[in-house]
Design a protein around this motif. Sequence first.
Motif, mmCIF file in Angstrom:
data_model
loop_
_atom_site.group_PDB
_atom_site.id
_atom_site.type_symbol
_atom_site.label_atom_id
_atom_site.label_comp_id
_atom_site.label_asym_id
_atom_site.label_seq_id
_atom_site.Cartn_x
_atom_site.Cartn_y
_atom_site.Cartn_z
ATOM 1 N N THR A 1 0.858 -1.161 0.000
ATOM 2 C CA THR A 1 0.000 0.000 0.000
ATOM 3 C C THR A 1 0.897 1.214 0.000
ATOM 4 O O THR A 1 2.036 1.163 0.456
ATOM 5 C CB THR A 1 -0.910 0.049 1.245
ATOM 6 N N ARG B 1 -10.904 -0.448 -12.267
ATOM 7 C CA ARG B 1 -9.849 0.334 -11.635
ATOM 8 C C ARG B 1 -10.237 0.665 -10.197
ATOM 9 O O ARG B 1 -11.410 0.901 -9.909
ATOM 10 C CB ARG B 1 -9.622 1.650 -12.397
ATOM 11 N N THR B 2 -9.235 0.706 -9.335
ATOM 12 C CA THR B 2 -9.515 0.996 -7.932
ATOM 13 C C THR B 2 -9.811 2.469 -7.684
ATOM 14 O O THR B 2 -10.420 2.811 -6.666
ATOM 15 C CB THR B 2 -8.322 0.603 -7.056
ATOM 16 N N ASP B 3 -9.393 3.361 -8.588
ATOM 17 C CA ASP B 3 -9.536 4.796 -8.324
ATOM 18 C C ASP B 3 -10.848 5.372 -8.840
ATOM 19 O O ASP B 3 -11.066 6.580 -8.759
ATOM 20 C CB ASP B 3 -8.360 5.571 -8.936
ATOM 21 N N ALA C 1 -6.161 5.692 -0.529
ATOM 22 C CA ALA C 1 -6.940 4.476 -0.732
ATOM 23 C C ALA C 1 -7.563 3.997 0.566
ATOM 24 O O ALA C 1 -6.901 3.933 1.605
ATOM 25 C CB ALA C 1 -6.038 3.387 -1.310
ATOM 26 N N ASP D 1 -4.941 -1.509 -9.871
ATOM 27 C CA ASP D 1 -4.704 -0.144 -9.417
ATOM 28 C C ASP D 1 -3.958 0.611 -10.511
ATOM 29 O O ASP D 1 -3.086 0.033 -11.175
ATOM 30 C CB ASP D 1 -3.865 -0.151 -8.142
ATOM 31 N N THR E 1 -8.353 0.117 -2.035
ATOM 32 C CA THR E 1 -7.448 -0.967 -2.385
ATOM 33 C C THR E 1 -8.159 -1.916 -3.354
ATOM 34 O O THR E 1 -9.381 -1.871 -3.519
ATOM 35 C CB THR E 1 -7.039 -1.762 -1.138
ATOM 36 N N LYS E 2 -7.390 -2.788 -3.959
ATOM 37 C CA LYS E 2 -7.983 -3.771 -4.864
ATOM 38 C C LYS E 2 -8.952 -4.689 -4.119
ATOM 39 O O LYS E 2 -9.993 -5.091 -4.667
ATOM 40 C CB LYS E 2 -6.885 -4.596 -5.540
ATOM 41 N N GLY F 1 -3.355 -0.305 -2.964
ATOM 42 C CA GLY F 1 -4.176 0.788 -3.465
ATOM 43 C C GLY F 1 -3.466 2.113 -3.340
ATOM 44 O O GLY F 1 -2.718 2.343 -2.387
ATOM 45 N N SER F 2 -3.686 2.989 -4.311
ATOM 46 C CA SER F 2 -3.055 4.307 -4.286
ATOM 47 C C SER F 2 -4.067 5.421 -4.084
ATOM 48 O O SER F 2 -3.775 6.420 -3.426
ATOM 49 C CB SER F 2 -2.284 4.545 -5.585
#
Length: 333
Positions: free
Chosen positions: A4, A301-303, A16, A241, A119-120, A114-115
């Motif tokens: 992370t 996508r995680t974002d 995240a 991510d 997170t994923k 995750g950024s």
Amino acid sequence: MPLTVPDAASHPAERARAYADLADLLLLRHRATGFSFLPRQPVHSLLSGRHASRLRGRGLSFEELRGYVQGDDTRAIDWRATARLAKPTIRVYTEERDRPVVLLIDQRPPMFFGSRRATKSVAAAEAAALAAWRVTALGDRVGAVVLSSSGIAEIRPGSRERAVRRILDATIRANHLLPAPDGGADTLGHLNEGLRRAARMAPHDGLVCLISDGAGADGETAERVTTLTAHTDVVAVFVYDPLEESLPDLGRVVVADGERRIEVETGSRGLRERFAQAFAERRSRLEAFSRKRAIPVLPVRTDRDVAEQIRETLGRRRDGGRRSASGTGGPMR
């Protein structure tokens, strides 16, 4: 190593979210609309075109022959019966009501990355909740195989809210075990065992939805997925991510895996190129494998908001879902 990035975002609100919340997953029930894993999709949908026939959808059972009446679909005319009875006759089918769906939900340590936004592992939990709510809303049963750092949980297919709640409870338990104290290296093999259990749970002409980043996939994984496609449909939700796709030049940053922290010099062009190439190759292998077996892949996508991504990928327009993407259809199921 699952990582992370605690300081990757410029503002704390953008960092995240590390863990899923049961209340949030329950509320996704009201957003699980405007998409379907059935093959009847708008023209630009991922599930349309030549791959549509690969997704069986609910089956059709023959019910009766009856005389043609104005307004009937002429494609349903049975020409042999018409010739034999000397009057237009159509074949009537009824749709099979039950099509069990099995979700394979990845909550292993490699998903604890995750950024921004989530997170994923959180994004996977959200995708699973949306799928489970949608499946039960359409009257089908849903079950799950949940992969975690402590083992594998099985939830037998069931209908209505109670089934979804069991799946979400198991997902939350697995999610809150992250990160694994040892880094979770020994959990990579859980993917193949999870596929074996999903195959055992999924009936003929059912649907298995794989929600994972694919970490640990190997030759056995390919064999197990291939075996699955022989008797049931498979859809893959590929969770990633944006930092995995393209590592930005953030200079020297600190990345963490639970309590362990290391410094990484992201200013190195060579490092960023190798990082991007490794991800591109992994995604390319997944897409090539899926094309050969006509398995739709839904990238998440995680974002970004997961519900919006699933609707977009499955073909819903951003107009409240009142019309299909072709502008000629009715509401999607």
